[in-house]
Design a protein around this motif. Structure first.
Motif, PDB file in Angstrom:
ATOM      1  N   LYS A 271      38.537 -12.833 -27.905  1.00 46.07           N
ATOM      2  CA  LYS A 271      39.684 -12.838 -28.427  1.00 46.07           C
ATOM      3  C   LYS A 271      40.610 -11.690 -27.979  1.00 46.07           C
ATOM      4  CE  LYS A 271      39.942 -13.022 -32.851  1.00 46.07           C
ATOM      5  NZ  LYS A 271      40.051 -12.789 -34.561  1.00 46.07           N
ATOM      6  N   ALA A 272      41.935 -11.733 -27.906  1.00 46.02           N
ATOM      7  CA  ALA A 272      42.700 -10.668 -27.403  1.00 46.02           C
ATOM      8  C   ALA A 272      42.810  -9.585 -28.565  1.00 46.02           C
ATOM      9  CB  ALA A 272      44.215 -11.097 -27.216  1.00 46.02           C
ATOM     10  N   GLU A 273      42.914  -8.377 -28.082  1.00 45.94           N
ATOM     11  CA  GLU A 273      43.055  -7.032 -28.851  1.00 45.94           C
ATOM     12  C   GLU A 273      44.524  -6.742 -29.033  1.00 45.94           C
ATOM     13  OE1 GLU A 273      40.843  -5.599 -30.821  1.00 45.94           O
ATOM     14  OE2 GLU A 273      39.515  -7.051 -30.441  1.00 45.94           O
ATOM     15  N   GLU A 274      44.820  -5.759 -29.867  1.00 51.59           N
ATOM     16  CA  GLU A 274      46.092  -5.398 -30.387  1.00 51.59           C
ATOM     17  C   GLU A 274      46.777  -4.723 -29.046  1.00 51.59           C
ATOM     18  OE1 GLU A 274      46.163  -3.220 -33.786  1.00 51.59           O
ATOM     19  OE2 GLU A 274      45.537  -4.884 -35.055  1.00 51.59           O
ATOM     20  N   GLN A 310      43.330 -22.462 -30.550  1.00 51.82           N
ATOM     21  CA  GLN A 310      43.877 -21.630 -31.314  1.00 51.82           C
ATOM     22  C   GLN A 310      44.681 -20.514 -30.550  1.00 51.82           C
ATOM     23  OE1 GLN A 310      41.527 -19.983 -34.642  1.00 51.82           O
ATOM     24  NE2 GLN A 310      40.018 -21.349 -33.979  1.00 51.82           N
ATOM     25  N   LEU A 311      45.245 -21.196 -29.414  1.00 50.55           N
ATOM     26  CA  LEU A 311      45.757 -20.024 -28.293  1.00 50.55           C
ATOM     27  C   LEU A 311      47.157 -20.470 -27.686  1.00 50.55           C
ATOM     28  CD1 LEU A 311      42.811 -18.720 -26.320  1.00 50.55           C
ATOM     29  CD2 LEU A 311      44.027 -17.529 -28.039  1.00 50.55           C
ATOM     30  N   PRO A 312      48.100 -20.030 -27.942  1.00 53.08           N
ATOM     31  CA  PRO A 312      49.492 -20.303 -27.451  1.00 53.08           C
ATOM     32  C   PRO A 312      49.522 -20.249 -25.933  1.00 53.08           C
ATOM     33  CG  PRO A 312      49.912 -18.616 -28.514  1.00 53.08           C
ATOM     34  CD  PRO A 312      48.423 -18.973 -28.889  1.00 53.08           C
ATOM     35  N   PRO A 411      48.330 -13.707 -22.803  1.00 52.40           N
ATOM     36  CA  PRO A 411      48.761 -12.687 -23.722  1.00 52.40           C
ATOM     37  C   PRO A 411      49.234 -13.452 -24.923  1.00 52.40           C
ATOM     38  CG  PRO A 411      50.573 -13.055 -22.119  1.00 52.40           C
ATOM     39  CD  PRO A 411      49.465 -13.767 -21.671  1.00 52.40           C
ATOM     40  N   PRO A 412      49.086 -12.646 -26.186  1.00 56.50           N
ATOM     41  CA  PRO A 412      49.367 -13.161 -27.469  1.00 56.50           C
ATOM     42  C   PRO A 412      50.904 -13.324 -27.465  1.00 56.50           C
ATOM     43  CG  PRO A 412      48.315 -11.021 -27.693  1.00 56.50           C
ATOM     44  CD  PRO A 412      48.296 -11.408 -26.354  1.00 56.50           C
ATOM     45  N   LEU A 413      51.471 -14.106 -28.333  1.00 56.51           N
ATOM     46  CA  LEU A 413      52.896 -13.867 -28.731  1.00 56.51           C
ATOM     47  C   LEU A 413      53.343 -12.839 -29.401  1.00 56.51           C
ATOM     48  CD1 LEU A 413      53.420 -17.666 -29.140  1.00 56.51           C
ATOM     49  CD2 LEU A 413      53.892 -16.541 -27.226  1.00 56.51           C
ATOM     50  N   PRO A 414      54.494 -12.169 -29.533  1.00 60.62           N
ATOM     51  CA  PRO A 414      54.863 -11.351 -30.170  1.00 60.62           C
ATOM     52  C   PRO A 414      54.960 -11.421 -31.610  1.00 60.62           C
ATOM     53  CG  PRO A 414      56.268 -11.359 -28.385  1.00 60.62           C
ATOM     54  CD  PRO A 414      55.364 -12.552 -28.217  1.00 60.62           C
ATOM     55  N   LYS A 417      49.012 -13.268 -34.395  1.00 62.97           N
ATOM     56  CA  LYS A 417      47.798 -12.994 -34.069  1.00 62.97           C
ATOM     57  C   LYS A 417      46.927 -14.170 -33.340  1.00 62.97           C
ATOM     58  CE  LYS A 417      43.646 -10.546 -35.764  1.00 62.97           C
ATOM     59  NZ  LYS A 417      43.138  -9.878 -37.113  1.00 62.97           N
ATOM     60  N   ALA A 418      46.738 -14.321 -32.218  1.00 62.81           N
ATOM     61  CA  ALA A 418      45.917 -15.522 -31.607  1.00 62.81           C
ATOM     62  C   ALA A 418      44.419 -15.576 -32.206  1.00 62.81           C
ATOM     63  CB  ALA A 418      46.194 -15.453 -29.969  1.00 62.81           C
TER      64      ALA A 418
END
Length: 438
Positions: A271-274, A310-312, A411-414, A417-418
């Motif tokens: 998972k991507a972190e903040e 679950q990932l854009p 990268p997650p979208l602004p 939460k991906a």
């Protein structure tokens, strides 16, 4: 036999085990046209029984002369635990005092009866095997021919499907060129009309300028749509089923994870972190945004699937040091990574390749990506598992070992939460009937 040579039935059976057009004598090779065993020679059978009886007596006589090496006494006792013949004196020693003992002759007779029963069973099994082998020479169903016909039918179907798909792609290309030609003609006509309008008297210009401006805006608004290519969906029958035969069980290496990603405890999700930087990093920047697989791949064919529902935005690919790409007769150096990226934009999602020029808009959701790696010829290909279609293929590549699969869940979208990027188990499957988009 007809030629005068005699054999024991078991030896003759072994000699004739494989069915042949005719039987031949193992001694003189004379061919017998009668496919039956010769009659039993009664005199020789009686002589054989007599020789076996004499042989048994000889064995017993020899046994009677056998003596132990320690006391030189006749071996008359058999130790069941140690499976050893003993003399009476040896059997009384402390080493055999508590063992079960029996007379040698009685024990040998008992074992001979067991051996005789086993020989009878062996002969029975031998006859059954001979019958099965004879039947196997002429099978009731010609499975080889049937299976060969099925493969031929499948080959014909694939060739027909290939021709149909390629022809449709040609038609699409012709239609695309026709649309571009039509647009070019429309723009040329509009430009000519605008030039003419500019030279009209003011009163004439004002009478039709509103309609001209409206047409101009309508034509120009079609530019973005015409310039945006879409990734085609051409299902390849059976491709995922075939590639699944090369599936490998891959897990993630938590020690290779950068500060922007977190690996799950079962080593199958990331998972991507903040702390992820929103802007896209350079594809070769592996330090902060990627995680490697625990396994390194080498020669052969490997295939794995990744759930990206679950990932854009995400990135998948491999890392291989000092790789090269063949271009005709030349072999050029290339970056150490081969990646497929999904990028989210206002007008939709796009697939991009690195290195490469792929930048195509995706029509619908792609929940699972299949990755196929082959070292000879060097190939890495990405598939839409749900649609059974090819997304992109790097070829031909000269790989150098080791080859490491890499994964990036962002990268997650602004402001969002991906979810996780998950490695699919080897025995998992995905089809349109069981997939429901979020």
């Amino acid at each position: 036999m007809g030629c005068g040579h005699r054999f024991c039935r078991a030896c003759l059976s072994r000699s004739w085990r494989v069915a042949a057009p005719a039987f031949s004598c193992p001694e003189c090779r004379r061919v017998s046209q009668v496919r039956e065993f010769p009659a039993v020679d009664g005199h020789l059978a009686r002589l054989t029984d007599l020789s076996q009886e004499l042989c048994s007596q000889l064995v017993q006589s020899t046994e009677a002369q056998s003596r132990c090496t320690r006391h030189k006494h006749v071996l008359k006792v058999f130790c069941e635990e140690d499976q050893t013949p003993l003399s009476v004196r040896c059997s009384r020693s402390p080493g055999h005092g508590a063992h079960q003992l029996s007379p040698v002759r009685e024990t040998a007779h008992s074992f001979r009866e067991k051996l005789q029963r086993i020989r009878t069973r062996v002969r029975k099994h031998l006859k059954e095997a001979e019958k099965l082998l004879a039947k196997g020479q002429t099978p009731a169903v010609d499975w080889r021919r049937m299976i060969s016909a099925e493969y031929t039918k499948l080959e014909d179907f694939l060739l027909s499907e290939k021709s149909r798909r390629l022809e449709r792609m040609k038609e699409d290309e012709r239609a695309s060129r026709a649309r571009l030609s039509q647009r070019l003609q429309t723009l040329q006509d509009l430009l000519l009309e605008l030039q003419r309008a500019d030279h009209r008297p003011s009163v004439d210009l004002l009478q039709g300028v509103k309609q001209l401006l409206g047409r101009s805006e309508s034509v120009l608004s079609q530019r973005a749509k015409a310039a945006t290519p879409e990734l085609g969906e051409d299902p390849l029958p059976g491709v995922i089923e075939i590639l699944s035969g090369f599936r490998v069980d891959i897990t993630l290496d938590p020690t290779s994870a950068g500060p922007c990603v977190t690996v799950s405890e079962d080593l199958r999700s990331v998972k991507a972190e903040e702390g992820w930087q929103v802007e896209n990093p350079h594809p070769e920047d592996l330090a902060r945004h990627y995680v490697f697989a625990e396994q390194t791949l080498s020669s052969g064919r490997q295939y794995w699937e990744v759930d990206v529902t679950q990932l854009p935005q995400w990135t998948l690919g491999i890392h291989t040091p000092h790789s090269r790409i063949k271009r005709g007769r030349n072999v050029d150096s290339c970056p150490p990574v081969f990646l497929l990226r999904c990028v989210k934009k206002e007008e939709g999602s796009y697939f991009q390749s690195y290195p490469g020029s792929l930048n195509y808009r995706v029509r619908g959701p792609v929940p699972r990506i299949g990755v196929y790696l082959e070292d000879a010829p060097g190939t890495i290909a990405f598939y839409n598992v749900l649609q059974r279609s090819l997304i992109y293929r790097f070829f031909p590549i000269v790989f150098t070992e080791p080859i490491s699969p890499i994964f990036s869940p962002g990268p997650p979208l602004p402001g969002t939460k991906a979810g996780p990027m998950t490695l699919c188990p080897v025995d998992s499957h995905l089809c349109a009937c069981c997939y429901s988009p979020l």
